[in-house]
Design an enzyme around this catalytic site. Sequence first.
Site, PDB file in Angstrom:
ATOM      1  N   ASP A   1       0.557  -1.127  -0.214  1.00 26.89           N
ATOM      2  CA  ASP A   1      -0.533   0.084  -0.094  1.00 26.89           C
ATOM      3  C   ASP A   1       0.747   1.112   0.268  1.00 26.89           C
ATOM      4  OD1 ASP A   1      -2.250   1.215   0.528  1.00 26.89           O
ATOM      5  OD2 ASP A   1      -1.766   2.051   2.382  1.00 26.89           O
TER       6      ASP A   1
ATOM      7  N   GLU B   1       1.050  -0.483  -4.999  1.00 31.51           N
ATOM      8  CA  GLU B   1      -0.177   0.796  -5.249  1.00 31.51           C
ATOM      9  C   GLU B   1       0.895   1.959  -5.690  1.00 31.51           C
ATOM     10  OE1 GLU B   1      -3.591   3.102  -3.363  1.00 31.51           O
ATOM     11  OE2 GLU B   1      -1.955   2.901  -2.186  1.00 31.51           O
TER      12      GLU B   1
END
Length: 784
Positions: free
Chosen positions: A462, A515
């Site tokens: 993330d 990401e």
Amino acid sequence: MATLHPQVLSALADASVSLPFDVLGLQKVEVDGTAAIAIRALVPGARAVEVLRERTPGDGSAHGGVPHPMDLLHAGGVFEAVFPGESTSFAYRLRITAADGTVTVEDDPYRFPPRLSENDLRDFLEKSDVRLYERLGAHELVHEGVSGVDFAVWAPNAERVSVIGSFNRWDARRHMMQPRGHSGVWEIFIPAVERGALYKYALRTKLPGHPQSDKADPCGFFMERRPNTASIVWDSYDYTWGDAAWMQERARRQSSDRPLLIYEVHLGSWRRLPQASGAPAAAAPAAVGFGPGVSASASEASTPPTRAASPIDPASGSWLTYRELAEQLVPYAKEMGYTHLELLPITEHPFDGSWGYQTVGYYAPTSRFGPPDDFRWFVDAAHQAGLGVILDWVPAHFPRDGHGLAFFDGTHLYEHADPRQGLHQDWGTFIFNFGRHTVCSFLLSNALYWLSRFHIDGLRVDAVASMLYLDYSRKPGEWIPNKLGGRENLEAMAFLQEFNALVHRECPGVLTFAEESTAWPKVSHPVSEGGLGFDYKWNMGWMNDVLRVMRTPPPQRPQLHDRLTFSMMYAFSERFVLSLSHDEVVHGKRSLLSKMPGSYEEKFANLRLLYGWMAAHPGKKLLFMGGELGQFIEWSHDRQLDWLLLDFPLHRAMQLYVRELNQFYQSQPALWENDGDWKGFQWIEADDAARSVLSFVRRGKDPRSQLVAIANFQTRRHDSFVVGVPQAGSWAEAFNSDRVDYGGSGAGNPQPLPARPEPAQGQPFAISLVLPSLSIVFLQRTAD
């Protein structure tokens, strides 16, 4: 009696001794110039303590051993027994009489040598130790014939560290730990502690205003359910896996030339139980098809309320357990045609509203849904059903909760001290100090822990962009340039490269995803080529562009036509995942269906077109849960998905559409074998902005494996649309998003379409077909 300085006695009673093993336990001393053994114990509140020496069966003692009374040296509970003339260590236990007269017999933790070797400590101190979880944390074991738990924690700047827990009344005086040389590791073996015991580390620090800080175990394997914050002894490695076939085939299943179709899930809100916790599980949600007497016709559909509430009150509904999720979510995802589940972080987190992205227990599956072995059960069930499991993993930042990593030993141990480097502006969290190899060891070990101990098949990292840029979300003057004067976080870059190299070396076949929302080069290129080493990068540009088009009314779409074609300018610069994730359906962005313009029926047609366009476009696929239902309202972590929508035909038809689109995608190698290469894609017509129609060829490795995709982003239907095709013969409609049972009008091409030897749009042949409005049609050449 041996002599202890009064200051030492006071320090013991105050739990402020930094080297307790040098004072407590069995000590070799001199009494009047003669060698002796002194045994000292710190037992606050005890009425009396005796040493049971040399436990021998049949010696007349109820507990074995010869009792020897201990003298009380300090009212704080410091006891001592001296054995004059003794010079050899011997085994003993302590018989403790409490203030209420209760008698217990205990092994003294201070008579046990440390478990960790000097090599263990040297590896941690001098280089990246990528299996830190085997050394730090709470480990159940038999040490010198005695069962108990060995506790070890890294806190180099603490003045004293104690284990406190349910087994010692949370008293920091009972089990002070020993620092292990210059490693910064503190350790103690505590006999008789069993699985399920609650514990924390009580640290005496130099932090102003906080002389003692009680912390959860950074390497703890289980934690209490929020709002409680203690760690739980749970060193369970005896789970018997049943997924050998999956693990053996995983590398092949997850290679880049295989289909990858991801169902992204937040476990706490996929589905809930209306009953109190522990009641029988609710029936699994229906996957596809229509109930008795329910028509699939769009014209017969009644419109559900656009602000419908969940049928489960979040105040009374309870979470499904890991085992219930294995029974319900796994078969549902399999039947819906997905290849993988991706879970929003299931690492322990104190605040539900962080969705798991503000992690405190990096090594602990959240207790919200059950103990660690039940999570293993869930992963095992997914593998046996043929589904991979991907975890969202958060090495970018961590929250400032008092029981967590923040100011762990009274200093900025895990985070940067300077807020220009250590404070995340957007989330108010701390940023890991990637320049400290011990911090990198903690994170790298954590990655391997999930992959090895839980058989996880992939990690999606993330917020990679926030890791890579020193000026991420910062104004001038709020960040510090790197040593070269640039904005790149060189230490974070090195960490990500080391992470990917480690994962792919130690766990072949495991996938890593970034990401990453910027144009950072070579995110999914090998480390050996100067890349970050990820297998895939989320294609945020494609997502933003296509959603911009889809939420625009069709008459205005010609002005945005280039947003649909621009992604092909860079489609093969990285290996991409096309993601319609949870981030697109929260914080006022509206659900995917409610973004769509037009009438009730047109909203569904647009959504079917969006999903079909994603299936046709190069790149692997990801859809957040609820997208298959046509949710009208935004996702909320506080309630389950709106399963009641399946009572309405168009929503039921949308679920069927997603299932059959997924199955069609999986059945067509042309859609995934050459995902990362121009060999798998060729434009037929990219410039028909006036009609908002795009067409192209997708090809697999076999020359016979090819599909023609035609997408119509306008409400106009074309009854004789001409499109070029690469080969002669007949072309059949392989998939059409406008089918009646999908909620469409039924316009299509039921009969094969003969190719005419007329060049069209750069292709040697042409066909005419019916192209429905707001639809995508796939054509496939029939056998000669």
